[in-house]
Scaffold this motif. Structure first.
Motif, PDB file in Angstrom:
ATOM      1  N   LEU A  48      -9.389  23.878  -3.710  1.00 42.04           N
ATOM      2  CA  LEU A  48      -8.551  22.921  -3.002  1.00 42.04           C
ATOM      3  C   LEU A  48      -9.349  22.154  -1.949  1.00 42.04           C
ATOM      4  N   ALA A  49     -10.243  22.832  -1.256  1.00 47.33           N
ATOM      5  CA  ALA A  49     -11.078  22.166  -0.258  1.00 47.33           C
ATOM      6  C   ALA A  49     -11.983  21.134  -0.918  1.00 47.33           C
ATOM      7  N   GLU A  50     -12.523  21.463  -2.070  1.00 48.84           N
ATOM      8  CA  GLU A  50     -13.377  20.521  -2.798  1.00 48.84           C
ATOM      9  C   GLU A  50     -12.569  19.316  -3.267  1.00 48.84           C
ATOM     10  N   MET A  51     -11.352  19.561  -3.736  1.00 46.63           N
ATOM     11  CA  MET A  51     -10.485  18.451  -4.150  1.00 46.63           C
ATOM     12  C   MET A  51     -10.178  17.546  -2.957  1.00 46.63           C
ATOM     13  N   ASP A  52      -9.904  18.131  -1.815  1.00 48.03           N
ATOM     14  CA  ASP A  52      -9.643  17.335  -0.613  1.00 48.03           C
ATOM     15  C   ASP A  52     -10.866  16.514  -0.217  1.00 48.03           C
ATOM     16  N   ARG A  53     -12.042  17.111  -0.331  1.00 42.89           N
ATOM     17  CA  ARG A  53     -13.278  16.401   0.006  1.00 42.89           C
ATOM     18  C   ARG A  53     -13.467  15.198  -0.910  1.00 42.89           C
ATOM     19  N   ILE A  54     -13.264  15.405  -2.205  1.00 42.57           N
ATOM     20  CA  ILE A  54     -13.420  14.312  -3.173  1.00 42.57           C
ATOM     21  C   ILE A  54     -12.368  13.235  -2.915  1.00 42.57           C
ATOM     22  N   ARG A  55     -11.151  13.671  -2.686  1.00 34.28           N
ATOM     23  CA  ARG A  55     -10.061  12.724  -2.417  1.00 34.28           C
ATOM     24  C   ARG A  55     -10.382  11.874  -1.184  1.00 34.28           C
ATOM     25  N   ALA A  56     -10.945  12.494  -0.159  1.00 36.69           N
ATOM     26  CA  ALA A  56     -11.275  11.773   1.073  1.00 36.69           C
ATOM     27  C   ALA A  56     -12.376  10.742   0.836  1.00 36.69           C
ATOM     28  N   THR A  57     -13.321  11.056  -0.043  1.00 43.24           N
ATOM     29  CA  THR A  57     -14.420  10.107  -0.294  1.00 43.24           C
ATOM     30  C   THR A  57     -13.984   8.943  -1.157  1.00 43.24           C
ATOM     31  N   THR A  58     -12.904   9.106  -1.912  1.00 44.15           N
ATOM     32  CA  THR A  58     -12.458   8.022  -2.793  1.00 44.15           C
ATOM     33  C   THR A  58     -11.232   7.309  -2.251  1.00 44.15           C
ATOM     34  N   ARG A  59     -10.694   7.754  -1.166  1.00 48.10           N
ATOM     35  CA  ARG A  59      -9.474   7.154  -0.597  1.00 48.10           C
ATOM     36  C   ARG A  59      -9.705   5.674  -0.315  1.00 48.10           C
ATOM     37  N   GLY A  60      -8.827   4.858  -0.869  1.00 44.34           N
ATOM     38  CA  GLY A  60      -8.909   3.432  -0.639  1.00 44.34           C
ATOM     39  C   GLY A  60      -9.872   2.705  -1.555  1.00 44.34           C
ATOM     40  N   ARG A  61     -10.622   3.413  -2.363  1.00 45.45           N
ATOM     41  CA  ARG A  61     -11.604   2.773  -3.241  1.00 45.45           C
ATOM     42  C   ARG A  61     -11.046   2.485  -4.630  1.00 45.45           C
ATOM     43  N   ILE A  62     -10.054   3.225  -5.050  1.00 44.37           N
ATOM     44  CA  ILE A  62      -9.516   3.042  -6.389  1.00 44.37           C
ATOM     45  C   ILE A  62      -8.496   1.910  -6.339  1.00 44.37           C
ATOM     46  N   THR A  63      -8.832   0.811  -6.982  1.00 43.22           N
ATOM     47  CA  THR A  63      -7.967  -0.361  -6.932  1.00 43.22           C
ATOM     48  C   THR A  63      -7.415  -0.724  -8.298  1.00 43.22           C
ATOM     49  N   VAL A  64      -7.822  -0.021  -9.332  1.00 45.60           N
ATOM     50  CA  VAL A  64      -7.370  -0.323 -10.681  1.00 45.60           C
ATOM     51  C   VAL A  64      -6.270   0.651 -11.067  1.00 45.60           C
ATOM     52  N   ASP A  65      -5.189   0.100 -11.597  1.00 40.84           N
ATOM     53  CA  ASP A  65      -4.107   0.936 -12.103  1.00 40.84           C
ATOM     54  C   ASP A  65      -4.468   1.337 -13.533  1.00 40.84           C
ATOM     55  N   SER A  66      -4.614   2.617 -13.783  1.00 45.31           N
ATOM     56  CA  SER A  66      -5.028   3.072 -15.110  1.00 45.31           C
ATOM     57  C   SER A  66      -4.032   2.680 -16.188  1.00 45.31           C
ATOM     58  N   THR A  67      -2.780   2.495 -15.814  1.00 45.76           N
ATOM     59  CA  THR A  67      -1.768   2.081 -16.790  1.00 45.76           C
ATOM     60  C   THR A  67      -2.135   0.729 -17.382  1.00 45.76           C
ATOM     61  N   ASP A  68      -2.581  -0.190 -16.542  1.00 46.91           N
ATOM     62  CA  ASP A  68      -2.981  -1.510 -17.024  1.00 46.91           C
ATOM     63  C   ASP A  68      -4.198  -1.421 -17.937  1.00 46.91           C
ATOM     64  N   VAL A  69      -5.143  -0.596 -17.581  1.00 42.07           N
ATOM     65  CA  VAL A  69      -6.349  -0.430 -18.395  1.00 42.07           C
ATOM     66  C   VAL A  69      -5.987   0.122 -19.764  1.00 42.07           C
ATOM     67  N   ILE A  70      -5.115   1.100 -19.821  1.00 42.24           N
ATOM     68  CA  ILE A  70      -4.696   1.699 -21.096  1.00 42.24           C
ATOM     69  C   ILE A  70      -3.968   0.661 -21.940  1.00 42.24           C
ATOM     70  N   ARG A  71      -3.079  -0.093 -21.318  1.00 42.13           N
ATOM     71  CA  ARG A  71      -2.352  -1.138 -22.057  1.00 42.13           C
ATOM     72  C   ARG A  71      -3.305  -2.159 -22.664  1.00 42.13           C
ATOM     73  N   GLU A  72      -4.258  -2.615 -21.872  1.00 42.27           N
ATOM     74  CA  GLU A  72      -5.244  -3.587 -22.363  1.00 42.27           C
ATOM     75  C   GLU A  72      -6.020  -3.042 -23.544  1.00 42.27           C
TER      76      GLU A  72
END
Length: 77
Positions: A48-72
């Motif tokens: 859980l601590a590792e997941m939190d660390r990863i989540r903190a490093t990627t917070r605000g960086r993911i701007t693509v909605d995977s749903t749109d990518v899958i649809r395309e």
């Protein structure tokens, strides 16, 4: 791969490990290897601590909605 040497094990511990290995139809070496691998796995809190660390490093960086990518991708097929 690395190797370790464990000194001064009690004879009773060795006998118990040998017995466990026989019951599992494994060599003593393989039995001890599996025990050590299990002991070295991260526990729930560490995961859980590792997941939190990863989540903190990627917070605000993911701007693509995977749903749109899958649809395309589906539409391209």
């Amino acid at each position: 791969m690395g190797q370790i040497l464990v000194r001064n094990l009690d004879d009773l511990v060795i006998e118990r490990l040998k017995h466990r290995a026989r019951l599992a139809n494994l060599s003593l070496e393989q039995q001890v290897r599996e025990i050590l691998q299990e002991a070295a796995r991260p526990n729930r809190e560490q995961l859980l601590a590792e997941m939190d660390r990863i989540r903190a490093t990627t917070r605000g960086r993911i701007t693509v909605d995977s749903t749109d990518v899958i649809r395309e991708e589906r539409e391209r097929r």
